[in-house]
Design a protein around this motif. Structure first.
Motif, PDB file in Angstrom:
ATOM      1  N   ASP A  63      47.968  36.036  26.101  1.00 24.31           N
ATOM      2  CA  ASP A  63      47.928  34.597  25.818  1.00 24.31           C
ATOM      3  C   ASP A  63      46.694  34.196  25.024  1.00 24.31           C
ATOM      4  OD1 ASP A  63      50.289  33.713  27.483  1.00 24.31           O
ATOM      5  OD2 ASP A  63      49.075  34.664  29.041  1.00 24.31           O
ATOM      6  N   ARG A 113      43.061  31.412  34.615  1.00 21.86           N
ATOM      7  CA  ARG A 113      43.825  30.348  35.259  1.00 21.86           C
ATOM      8  C   ARG A 113      43.556  29.032  34.526  1.00 21.86           C
ATOM      9  NH1 ARG A 113      45.646  31.294  40.447  1.00 21.86           N
ATOM     10  NH2 ARG A 113      46.800  29.361  40.057  1.00 21.86           N
ATOM     11  N   LEU A 164      47.315  33.067  33.127  1.00 18.12           N
ATOM     12  CA  LEU A 164      47.342  33.567  31.756  1.00 18.12           C
ATOM     13  C   LEU A 164      46.685  34.942  31.698  1.00 18.12           C
ATOM     14  CD1 LEU A 164      46.104  30.288  29.991  1.00 18.12           C
ATOM     15  CD2 LEU A 164      48.475  31.016  30.307  1.00 18.12           C
ATOM     16  N   ARG A 185      48.719  27.472  36.044  1.00 21.06           N
ATOM     17  CA  ARG A 185      49.187  28.527  35.139  1.00 21.06           C
ATOM     18  C   ARG A 185      48.304  29.769  35.254  1.00 21.06           C
ATOM     19  NH1 ARG A 185      49.523  26.592  29.091  1.00 21.06           N
ATOM     20  NH2 ARG A 185      50.420  28.699  28.914  1.00 21.06           N
TER      21      ARG A 185
END
Length: 410
Positions: A148, A110, A116, A114
């Protein structure tokens, strides 16, 4: 510098490892003289478990078990969060079997609001005749789709060099490679030293006695947190719970933490914590320490107790710690409780690897022994340019043992 301090720092420190390191397998000279059989690279399948386990054992890596593979790749919180299955890694395979392996563990991250997906490299093992193919395995790991952030932690020097050659970056925290620890049982440390140098009989007994005396003298200056005055002064209630009892109050703390200044953090929601620290067939044991103030969870620490398979030393490692607003009083209360838990458990030493500067500043007041890991302990790569710029500032990542495979394997 006293003799005792020199003895402890310069002789005992090499006995400790942040994690077990691979050892070179014995190689038949006749095998090296023959060209290796052709090997193809493919993705790992669940049915590869036995062949991968054999390869890792040949390479000196600790054993895993099928139940933990099921947990890591079939019960992983990433599946529920993303709705998609991520790869398990890659193998090199010949007609005779698997000769190379690079595992890939998906982890949720996090960054503010967001979510990820990270991938942690695990279990890199390659038979000697195929070591030149290691860059292909690592390249596949770093370039896998749907990720990511790709992370390699506490790898051997050759793997770190390959990761950097593939444009991996080192974590911008200069003290991250410094492992902090406190000796809790001087006699066992001295006995381990004697065994390490293959002393026996009267020589071993004398060396052990002298070593224990020297350590005790030096430890008089390294008393750890003492009686934890922060806990008494601030009225904290620190209690121990089982991993399975991590519940709603942890979820509430995590949500409050995400609302603070944005930092990249491995997911610490209640479900993720339970999954992370419940290892089937593992020899380690996790203790969860809850710090409450006015009946509200203000922070927690998790201590992992294990036995080093090479030295036999009992280790307590601070696996994770989190405090609302990074409050120093909460943090110090938790650190003191973690140290006390290691003492009560009969561990031989208490170790802290990584973690942010605000945690390490408190620990340095307790005058730990310090050793520096021989390679860069965390190398990462991301194709997300904005994330890359954010992580260029070392303060942007709340990095620690939860960012590698150390706390995920038996």
């Amino acid at each position: 510098m006293t003799y005792a301090k020199t003895f402890a720092a310069d002789v005992l420190l090499p006995l400790l490892r942040a994690r077990p390191e691979p050892v070179a397998a014995r190689v038949d000279p006749d095998t090296l003289a023959r060209p290796p059989s052709p090997a193809k690279q493919r993705e790992v399948r669940f049915s590869d478990f036995e062949a991968v386990a054999d390869l890792k054992e040949r390479s000196g890596l600790p054993k895993d078990n099928p139940e933990n593979w099921h947990r890591l790749w079939r019960q992983n919180p990433v599946l529920a969060a993303t709705g998609s299955q991520h790869g398990m890694g890659w193998v090199l395979e010949t007609e005779a079997g698997i000769v190379g392996y690079q595992g890939s563990l998906p982890l949720l991250y996090r960054l503010g609001d967001r979510t990820l997906v990270g991938a942690v490299g695990t279990g890199l093992a390659i038979d000697p005749a195929y070591r030149a193919r290691g860059i292909g395995l690592l390249s596949a790991f770093f370039r896998q789709p749907g990720i990511d952030l790709a992370i390699v932690t506490f790898a051997i020097e050759s793997a770190v060099k390959l990761a950097k050659a593939l444009h991996g970056r080192t974590l911008a925290q200069p003290d991250y490679a410094k492992v902090l620890f406190w000796v809790l049982d001087p006699p066992r440390f001295a006995q381990t030293l004697a065994s390490k140098f293959r002393l026996s009989g009267g020589t071993a007994a004398i060396a052990s006695a002298l070593g224990a005396t020297a350590l005790r003298a030096d430890m008089g200056l390294r008393r750890g947190p003492g009686r934890f005055p922060g806990t008494q002064r601030c009225g904290f209630d620190v209690a121990e719970i089982d991993v399975n009892n991590i519940g709603d109050e942890f979820e509430d703390l995590w949500r409050r933490k995400l609302a603070e200044a944005p930092r990249l953090m491995a997911d610490r929601g209640a479900a993720s914590l339970r999954w992370h620290f419940t290892i089937p067939g593992g020899s380690s044991r996790a203790t969860v320490l809850c710090c409450r103030r006015a009946a509200r969870l203000a922070g927690y620490a998790i201590v992992e107790h294990s036995t080093d398979r090479k030295t036999g030393l009992r280790r307590a490692m601070l696996a994770d710690i989190l405090a609302e607003q990074d409050d120093p009083e909460t943090t110090e209360a938790l650190l003191g409780a973690a140290y006390a838990n290691a003492v009560a458990a009969g561990d031989d030493f208490f170790e802290v690897v990584g973690l942010p500067a605000h945690v390490r500043r408190i620990l340095m007041r307790w005058r730990p022994y310090v050793r520096t890991y021989p390679t860069d302990p965390l190398v990462y790569r991301t194709a997300d340019e904005s994330l890359g710029r954010f992580l260029a500032d070392g303060n942007g990542w709340y990095a620690g043992p939860m960012d590698g495979d150390t706390t995920l394997l038996p």
